[in-house]
Design a protein around this motif. Structure first.
Motif, short mmCIF file in Angstrom:
data_model
loop_
_atom_site.label_atom_id
_atom_site.label_comp_id
_atom_site.label_asym_id
_atom_site.label_seq_id
_atom_site.Cartn_x
_atom_site.Cartn_y
_atom_site.Cartn_z
N UNK A 106 0.84 -1.19 0.00
CA UNK A 106 0.00 0.00 0.00
C UNK A 106 0.88 1.24 0.00
N UNK A 117 1.43 -5.35 3.87
CA UNK A 117 0.43 -5.97 4.73
C UNK A 117 0.29 -7.45 4.38
N UNK A 125 -18.39 -15.55 7.02
CA UNK A 125 -18.44 -14.42 6.09
C UNK A 125 -17.19 -14.26 5.26
N UNK A 127 -13.86 -13.71 5.76
CA UNK A 127 -13.16 -12.47 6.04
C UNK A 127 -11.65 -12.65 6.09
N UNK A 128 -10.96 -11.74 5.41
CA UNK A 128 -9.53 -11.62 5.60
C UNK A 128 -9.28 -10.88 6.90
N UNK A 136 -6.22 -8.60 8.63
CA UNK A 136 -4.98 -7.92 8.27
C UNK A 136 -4.08 -7.71 9.47
N UNK A 137 -2.77 -7.80 9.21
CA UNK A 137 -1.80 -7.36 10.18
C UNK A 137 -1.72 -5.84 10.17
N UNK A 154 -16.72 -6.47 -0.74
CA UNK A 154 -16.55 -6.02 0.64
C UNK A 154 -16.27 -4.52 0.66
N UNK A 189 -14.23 -1.79 3.20
CA UNK A 189 -13.30 -1.63 4.31
C UNK A 189 -13.12 -0.15 4.63
N UNK A 209 -10.14 2.42 6.48
CA UNK A 209 -8.79 2.53 7.01
C UNK A 209 -8.64 3.93 7.61
N UNK A 262 -6.58 -2.06 8.03
CA UNK A 262 -7.92 -2.10 7.46
C UNK A 262 -8.91 -2.76 8.41
N UNK A 310 -12.91 -4.27 8.30
CA UNK A 310 -14.04 -4.62 7.44
C UNK A 310 -15.32 -3.99 7.97
N UNK A 329 -19.99 -6.97 4.24
CA UNK A 329 -20.00 -7.74 3.00
C UNK A 329 -21.25 -7.33 2.23
N UNK A 337 -20.28 -5.91 10.09
CA UNK A 337 -19.40 -6.35 11.16
C UNK A 337 -19.78 -5.62 12.45
#
Lengths: 114, 113
Positions: free
Chosen positions: A38, A89, A99, A101-102, A104-105, B33, B35, B37, B43, B45, B48, B58
């Motif tokens: 990013x 990331x 759902x 879902x990812x 993220x760190x 999705x 998101x 930030x 990020x 969520x 969906x 969420x």
């Protein structure tokens, strides 16, 4: 609940040095893991997708390894360039996530100095 | 891979107003999705976007604040309602096909004054 940690949070290196970015995750039941880049104020660019059955994935100067059993992935960037400066990331895709879902760190912010 | 575009790319809005962000994908996708930030953060969520039914939100996000539409398999909108300065963030649209690679749009940078 999946938790993802990225170490270090920030990294500054001179041009030409190799970069090593670490990602650890608590739930090893994953389909795959993605590494993203990013740039400031921008969206995410997918760099590498490594499947749970793979140990490594390579694209140009980038190499990602995955040790699913220990919940770790490492992104190596060879011969860094100033253009590699960005935030990186990692995001494992867990099998059990409702759902789809990812998670993220927090990211590793990289600065490559000319 | 999927190519995603978002409109607007950035906006500065006044407190109390609403902004609708559009997301267009160049191919049909099963999962979309949204998101958020926040500055200096990773990020989170929001929801969906489900085609033909209500979005799945969420924890911490509600439909009245972030209404979402998804009229077809290539398009979705996110509205940020009754904005406050705390809503200043980058909002990102993302898509995925099954358990495969996930792609992100370029983001919408929102500043609320």
């Amino acid at each position: 609940k999946q938790e993802v940690t990225q170490i270090p949070a920030a990294l500054s290196v001179p041009e030409g040095e190799n970069l090593v970015l670490n990602c650890s995750f608590t739930d090893s039941a994953i389909y795959n893991l993605q590494w993203f880049r990013q740039d400031p104020g921008k969206g995410l660019t997918s760099l590498l997708l490594i499947q749970s059955s793979q140990r490594e994935q390579t694209s140009g100067r980038l190499n990602a390894s995955l040790d699913k059993s220990s919940g770790r992935s490492t992104l190596y960037i060879a011969a860094s360039q100033p253009g590699d400066s960005a935030t990186y990331l990692c995001a494992p895709y867990p099998i059990k996530a409702a759902g789809n879902k990812l998670t993220f760190g927090g990211g590793t912010r990289v600065l490559v100095k000319p | 891979s999927a190519v995603i575009s978002q409109k607007p790319s950035r906006d500065i809005c006044q407190r109390g107003t609403s902004l609708t962000i559009q997301c267009q994908v160049d191919s049909q996708v099963t999962m979309m999705f949204w998101y958020r930030q926040q500055p200096g953060q990773s990020l989170t969520l929001i929801a969906t976007a489900n085609q033909g039914s209500e979005a799945t939100y969420e924890s911490g996000f509600v439909i009245d604040k972030f209404p979402i539409s998804r009229p077809n398999l290539t398009f979705s909108t996110l509205t940020v309602s009754n904005m406050s300065p705390e809503d200043s963030s980058i909002y990102l649209c993302s898509v995925r096909q099954g358990s495969h690679e996930q792609y992100f749009g370029p983001g919408t940078r929102l500043t609320v004054t």
